[in-house]
Scaffold this active site. Structure first.
Site, mmCIF file in Angstrom:
data_model
loop_
_atom_site.group_PDB
_atom_site.id
_atom_site.type_symbol
_atom_site.label_atom_id
_atom_site.label_comp_id
_atom_site.label_asym_id
_atom_site.label_seq_id
_atom_site.Cartn_x
_atom_site.Cartn_y
_atom_site.Cartn_z
ATOM 1 N N HIS A 1 0.565 -1.439 -0.144
ATOM 2 C CA HIS A 1 0.181 0.029 0.094
ATOM 3 C C HIS A 1 0.587 1.399 -0.319
ATOM 4 C CE1 HIS A 1 -4.089 -1.338 0.846
ATOM 5 N NE2 HIS A 1 -3.540 -2.767 0.780
ATOM 6 N N GLU B 1 3.266 0.074 4.137
ATOM 7 C CA GLU B 1 2.503 0.750 3.560
ATOM 8 C C GLU B 1 4.416 1.523 3.447
ATOM 9 O OE1 GLU B 1 0.295 2.309 3.588
ATOM 10 O OE2 GLU B 1 -1.334 1.517 4.708
#
Length: 688
Positions: free
Chosen positions: A440, A532
């Site tokens: 992500h 992330e």
């Protein structure tokens, strides 16, 4: 577009000549309607992207511009200081938080400004502006001026002919609005000076978030060597953003370059009919090999979080090149692991964000599927059923703790499930994945299951039975990532993950029902984490080489963790055939896994000594102690199970075979036991 080689009076004469490394002598004739435009003007999108390619963002959003380079005329409080005036920065839940969603001036007049120090002479070409990010407040700047300086004392206004230019700002808080200067200006400092703002906002405050476009001048005399940062990569890869057609073309080129170790296949289609392509990398593509674990990387679940997509395209190129060069680390990975790379789970969303371009897509545009579904919340919620069963059942031995079935209502055609989600679930069920990561963007942290809180609290630490190993996995990625492992890095938005060593339990960050991580752990054998990758969801193409350098080692180290723990084959003791769906239990870890079609299994575990049991329907269970070391290779822990006499007898009689002596003896013992039990029961009845 007309592209003409015109002398720029604001640019040093020494640089008016052609320069292959710095094509800054080019000026573009840009339609006037596009010089100060919002994104809704589709005719200007190509122009906007073209200008962004010529002079990239300085890096307010990506944090390349440090807090010390941002100053302001005034600010309301620390949480609204100039360091918060960064494009797409996200606020905390409370407005009074130390991390707020913009720079906000203390005073409400035309003398307020936000200043950026580029640290060296820079050719400024434009500004991108946003309003304040806040749940409770609404503040936007409608118009503004721009000034330049070389010493921060004397300021030169940006001109539009003979008049000082006034640029259009925002009408809403989130849509980025690009303003291009009629004439680029070389300076060290730039100021954004609001002129009008939304007076009916939160007390009429002047608040904004910004990005500045500019080309750093060459440094032939090495004057600025002290501030030079690495901007490239030694690897010869295709560092740019790839739309759907370009992605297919690149994957095809990798397959053609390494046909013996790669295979391209599709797991389904998006809502708009774009295929979900996977690159398989293995020494025997297209086939599951006994004892060889299956690994996957998934990127692009949110279409506007694009770095993972490009990193996976880089990774497949890199592994092909290094395999051909004979890099033993890559050769070993490919020979001992079947690797699957899905670079774009949400191609529809990506295409929308790609058309807007880097910096201009905003925080959410392209995040969802074409139907408006957030796929990160779209997998079946298996957690709730598990926790309900635990609350109702007093005997824990009767509870299942793995392979939770998908609720029937979720599988119906009318269920609000994205076609992309269904395709990935089917993929999970068809291939026995052992380890995965979901890439992500928008933060810099690794999260691990569970992602959903048990009592639907906004956030609460909610561990799995494999908490210690998930922490190992998350740390393996975070500790080898150049950004995450930097102790001096700045928090991206409103949470400082450095305090947690850049890893966190997903539910302890925020509650995410229906996540792919939780579904993968509860419905399959596969362990999965979310990475992330960057503060900037859509980093500019110029930043892709350094992002590859930041993540290359992490991507490889994490893949190697698939070989951590124990593995083996569960076989029938008599026939030697593999036993599918045998359950592998590890003492004191309340989460089992199962063997696959050929009887092979993989159980991810930290180093240590474990008592392991294998059970299968129709067989006697078998236990053994397995020692997991720190070595790269897993510990081999095979099992040979003996069928219970009834099942064994059925098999032999069905094949017309002769009963072996041990089975004859076992049957006599069973008959004798039954006879004794019958006599005992009769004796008890007679006594009564």
């Amino acid at each position: 577009l007309l592209r003409t080689r015109v002398a720029d009076p604001s640019y040093p004469q020494a640089l008016q000549k052609p320069d292959n490394n710095h094509q800054v002598y080019w000026k573009r004739e840009i339609p006037k309607t596009c010089r100060r435009t919002a994104l809704k003007d589709q005719d200007c999108e190509v122009v906007n992207k073209d200008v962004l390619t010529e002079c990239p963002p300085l890096g307010l959003e990506s944090l390349k511009v440090k807090d010390t380079q941002l100053t302001a005329s005034s600010f309301k409080r620390r949480g609204l200081g100039p360091h918060r005036g960064r494009l797409n920065i996200q606020s905390g839940i409370e407005d009074g938080d130390i991390y707020d969603g913009a720079w906000c001036a203390q005073y409400r007049d035309k003398k307020q400004w936000l200043q950026v120090d580029a640290l060296r002479p820079t050719r400024f070409t434009g500004v991108i502006l946003q309003g304040r990010n806040s749940i409770w407040s609404w503040d936007v700047v409608h118009t503004y001026k721009v000034q330049f300086s070389n010493d921060s004392l004397t300021w030169k206004p940006c001109m539009n002919g003979t008049k000082e230019a006034v640029f259009e700002g925002n009408q809403d808080a989130e849509t980025p609005v690009l303003a291009l200067f009629n004439t680029s200006t070389v300076a060290r400092y730039i100021r954004i000076n609001p002129q009008t703002w939304y007076q009916n906002g939160t007390m009429g405050d002047i608040c904004l978030r910004a990005e500045v476009l500019g080309c750093t001048l060459p440094d032939p005399n090495n004057i600025y060597a002290w501030q030079t940062e690495p901007t490239g990569s030694r690897d010869k890869l295709d560092f740019r953003h790839h739309n759907y057609k370009e992605m297919r073309k690149l994957m095809k080129s990798v397959n053609e370059a390494c046909p013996d170790i790669t295979r391209i296949y599709s797991i389904g289609k998006s809502y708009m009919g774009l295929k979900l392509y996977v690159m398989e990398i293995s020494d025997n593509p297209g086939k599951h090999e006994l004892g060889e674990p299956e690994f996957r990387y998934v990127a692009g679940m949110h279409g506007n979080e694009v770095l993972g997509r490009e990193l996976l395209l880089n990774l497949m190129q890199y592994m092909c090149q290094e395999y051909k060069r004979g890099d033993q680390r890559i050769v070993r990975l490919i020979k001992e692991t079947r690797i699957h790379l899905l670079p774009s789970m949400n191609p529809d969303g990506y295409e929308m964000a790609f058309k807007k371009g880097s910096e201009l897509a905003g925080w959410a545009f392209g995040r969802y599927s074409y139907e408006g579904i957030d796929m990160n919340h779209n997998f079946a919620d298996l957690n709730s059923g598990m926790w309900t069963a635990i609350e109702l059942e007093t005997d824990r031995s009767k509870l299942i703790n793995h392979y939770f079935p998908i609720p029937e209502q979720y599988t119906s055609e009318d269920a609000f499930v994205a076609s992309e989600t269904r395709a990935v679930i089917n993929w999970m069920q068809n291939i026995p994945f052992v380890l995965s990561a979901n890439l992500h963007g928008g933060e810099v942290v690794v999260t691990y299951p569970f992602d959903m809180t048990r009592d639907w609290a906004p956030r609460e630490h909610t561990p799995t039975a494999d908490e210690s190993f998930f922490r190992w996995l998350a740390t393996a990625y975070a500790s080898t990532n150049q950004v995450m492992s930097n102790p001096d890095r700045r928090p991206c938005h409103n949470k400082d993950f450095l305090r947690y060593n850049n890893i966190i339990n997903g539910a302890d960050w925020h509650n995410v029902p229906g996540s792919m991580n939780d579904f993968s752990y509860l419905h399959t054998n596969c362990f999965e984490v979310t990475v992330e990758l960057s503060c900037d969801k859509f980093p500019h193409a110029s930043e892709l080489p350094i992002e590859w350098e930041n993540n290359r080692e992490s991507l490889l180290v994490y893949m190697e963790q698939v070989h951590r723990g124990i593995k083996g084959v569960v076989r029938d003791k008599d026939t030697g055939a593999g036993i599918a769906d045998a359950i592998i239990k590890v003492d004191e870890i309340d989460h089992h896994i199962r063997s696959v079609a050929d009887g092979d299994y993989w159980r991810l575990l930290n180093p240590g000594e474990y008592r392991v049991m294998a059970t299968a329907e129709g067989y006697f269970p078998s236990s053994r102690t397995c020692q997991v070391m720190y070595d790269y290779y897993p510990t081999i822990c095979d099992f040979r199970l003996t069928k219970v006499p009834k099942e064994r007898l059925k098999d032999i009689l069905a094949k017309g075979g002769k009963l072996p002596k041990d089975l004859q003896l076992r049957l006599r013992q069973l008959r004798l036991r039954k006879l004794l039990q019958k006599l005992s029961n009769q004796w008890v009845a007679d006594c009564q």
